[in-house]
Design a protein around this motif. Structure first.
Motif, PDB file in Angstrom:
ATOM      1  N   ASP A 105       0.904  -1.210  -0.157  1.00  0.00           N
ATOM      2  CA  ASP A 105      -0.063  -0.023  -0.067  1.00  0.00           C
ATOM      3  C   ASP A 105       0.760   1.378   0.018  1.00  0.00           C
ATOM      4  O   ASP A 105       1.593   1.393   1.156  1.00  0.00           O
ATOM      5  N   ALA A 107       0.053   4.006   0.760  1.00  0.00           N
ATOM      6  CA  ALA A 107      -0.125   4.921   1.993  1.00  0.00           C
ATOM      7  C   ALA A 107       0.756   4.439   3.131  1.00  0.00           C
ATOM      8  O   ALA A 107       0.903   5.251   4.151  1.00  0.00           O
ATOM      9  N   ASP A 151     -12.306  -0.135  -3.823  1.00  0.00           N
ATOM     10  CA  ASP A 151     -11.702   1.375  -3.704  1.00  0.00           C
ATOM     11  C   ASP A 151     -12.126   2.072  -2.522  1.00  0.00           C
ATOM     12  O   ASP A 151     -13.524   2.374  -2.266  1.00  0.00           O
ATOM     13  N   HIS A 152     -11.145   2.370  -1.534  1.00  0.00           N
ATOM     14  CA  HIS A 152     -11.288   2.621  -0.057  1.00  0.00           C
ATOM     15  C   HIS A 152     -10.209   3.663   0.173  1.00  0.00           C
ATOM     16  O   HIS A 152      -9.724   3.291   1.125  1.00  0.00           O
ATOM     17  N   PRO A 153     -10.292   4.830  -0.463  1.00  0.00           N
ATOM     18  CA  PRO A 153      -9.157   5.744  -0.173  1.00  0.00           C
ATOM     19  C   PRO A 153      -9.059   6.250   1.175  1.00  0.00           C
ATOM     20  O   PRO A 153     -10.113   6.335   1.930  1.00  0.00           O
ATOM     21  N   PRO A 154      -7.844   6.546   1.874  1.00  0.00           N
ATOM     22  CA  PRO A 154      -6.512   6.385   1.049  1.00  0.00           C
ATOM     23  C   PRO A 154      -5.753   4.961   1.116  1.00  0.00           C
ATOM     24  O   PRO A 154      -4.744   4.860   0.590  1.00  0.00           O
ATOM     25  N   LEU A 155      -6.355   4.104   1.963  1.00  0.00           N
ATOM     26  CA  LEU A 155      -5.743   2.697   2.060  1.00  0.00           C
ATOM     27  C   LEU A 155      -6.313   1.875   0.974  1.00  0.00           C
ATOM     28  O   LEU A 155      -7.439   1.830   0.512  1.00  0.00           O
ATOM     29  N   THR A 227     -15.821   9.875  -0.339  1.00  0.00           N
ATOM     30  CA  THR A 227     -14.911   9.054  -1.196  1.00  0.00           C
ATOM     31  C   THR A 227     -14.760   7.307  -0.684  1.00  0.00           C
ATOM     32  O   THR A 227     -14.325   6.797  -1.582  1.00  0.00           O
ATOM     33  N   LYS A 228     -15.341   6.916   0.428  1.00  0.00           N
ATOM     34  CA  LYS A 228     -14.838   5.742   0.834  1.00  0.00           C
ATOM     35  C   LYS A 228     -15.804   4.752   0.793  1.00  0.00           C
ATOM     36  O   LYS A 228     -15.666   3.398   0.647  1.00  0.00           O
TER      37      LYS A 228
END
Length: 275
Positions: A105, A107, A151-155, A227-228
Motif C-alpha cells: 500500500d 499509503a 476502492d476505499h481511499p486512502p488505504l 470518497t470511501k
C-alpha cells in the motif's frame, strides 16, 4: 456453506454508544444490533469455519451467536473496525492461519499482511499470516477464496469471493468501497448466491458530507458517500449489475432515518444464510 452475519454495522455500530438518536432508540426497542463488521462462514462438509475480518466486537459476537471459533481468518484491510479484534484469539486458538493481501500500500509502505505481522507480533506463536496475491485463488477451510481490489481511499482495501468447489455455492463481499469498483473486480464479484454490499448511508445524506456525494447515476443520485463508501442507492445499483441471487446491505451507520433503518435489504446482526 452456512453464512452468519456477526457484524453488520460501521465503525461505531448501532446502537452507537452514548447516542439517543431515534434510530439507536429504535434498535434498542427492537432488540437488534449492528456491531462492527465480521462474517462467519462455516463449511458444513468439512466441519471447518472461516472468519472474514476480526471485529473489535469479536468476544460478544461469538458469545451471542451459535458459531464455532474459526479455523482460519481473512483480513480485508487494516482499519480498526475490521482488524482490531484479532487480539481476541489469544488463548482461544493455536496456529490460526490468517490470510491477507500481499500488495504494498503506497499509503503505509506495507501490505495488509505485513501490517498484521508487525502489529500482532505478540501473537506469532498463535497465528500464521499468509500473504495472498489479489485475484489469485487459494484454498482454506475447504473453500476457494480470492481477494479482489476495491476502492476505499486512502488505504488499499479488498472485497472477497468465497466458493465451495464441491457445491458451487458462492459468497461475495464488496468490502469497504466506493462505487468505483474496478471492472476486473466487478467480474470476480458477479453471479454470487449471496452478495454482501457496503451501504453506509442513504444518498440523501450526502449533503451532510464535507465533499458531498460522487459517482452519480443517471438519476443524478450519488452512489458514493464522500470518497470511501457506497450509498444505499450505489450498493443497490452495483448489486443489480453483479446479478447476485440475493443481496444484503452491510456496514450500515446509525445515520439512517429510523423509518428506513430496518427496511429490506438492510441487514442486522445474526442473520444466517445457507448457500
Amino acid at each position: 456453506m452456512r453464512v452468519t452475519l456477526l457484524g453488520t454495522g460501521d465503525t461505531t455500530g448501532t446502537p452507537t454508544v452514548g447516542c439517543d438518536c431515534d434510530t439507536c432508540a429504535a434498535a434498542r426497542e427492537r432488540g437488534v444490533s449492528r456491531s462492527r463488521f465480521s462474517v462467519h462462514v462455516a463449511n458444513e462438509r468439512t466441519g471447518e469455519s472461516l472468519l472474514v475480518d476480526f471485529s473489535p466486537d469479536f468476544r460478544s459476537q461469538f458469545l451471542d451467536h451459535d458459531v464455532s471459533l474459526p479455523d482460519a481468518g481473512l483480513v480485508t484491510h487494516i482499519h480498526f473496525d475490521h482488524l482490531d479484534g484479532l487480539g481476541n484469539v489469544y488463548r482461544l486458538v493455536d496456529g490460526l492461519p490468517v490470510h491477507a493481501p500481499s500488495e504494498t500500500d503506497p499509503a503505509t509502505d506495507e501490505s495488509v499482511a505485513e501490517t498484521i505481522r508487525a502489529k500482532y507480533d505478540y501473537l506469532e506463536d498463535r497465528i500464521g499470516v499468509h500473504s495472498r496475491e489479489p485475484f489469485e485463488p487459494f484454498e482454506t477451510c475447504g473453500f476457494e477464496v480470492r481477494f479482489v481490489p476495491v476502492d476505499h481511499p486512502p488505504l488499499l482495501c479488498y472485497g472477497v469471493v468465497i466458493e465451495d468447489p464441491a457445491t458451487g455455492g458462492t459468497l461475495a463481499l464488496t468490502g469497504d468501497t466506493s462505487y468505483d469498483v474496478p471492472e476486473r473486480s466487478r467480474e470476480a464479484l458477479s453471479d454470487a448466491d449471496l452478495l454482501l454490499a457496503d451501504a453506509i448511508v442513504p444518498a440523501s445524506l450526502c449533503e451532510h458530507h464535507p465533499i458531498g456525494g460522487r459517482h452519480e447515476g443517471p438519476d443524478s443520485v450519488p452512489r458514493t458517500f464522500g470518497t470511501k463508501h457506497m450509498t444505499r442507492e450505489g450498493a443497490l445499483a452495483l448489486a443489480d449489475e453483479l446479478d447476485a441471487d440475493r443481496t444484503r446491505l452491510v456496514h450500515l451507520a446509525h445515520y439512517y432515518p429510523p423509518d428506513e433503518a430496518f427496511e429490506e435489504p438492510l441487514a442486522v446482526d445474526g442473520e444466517v444464510y445457507e448457500l
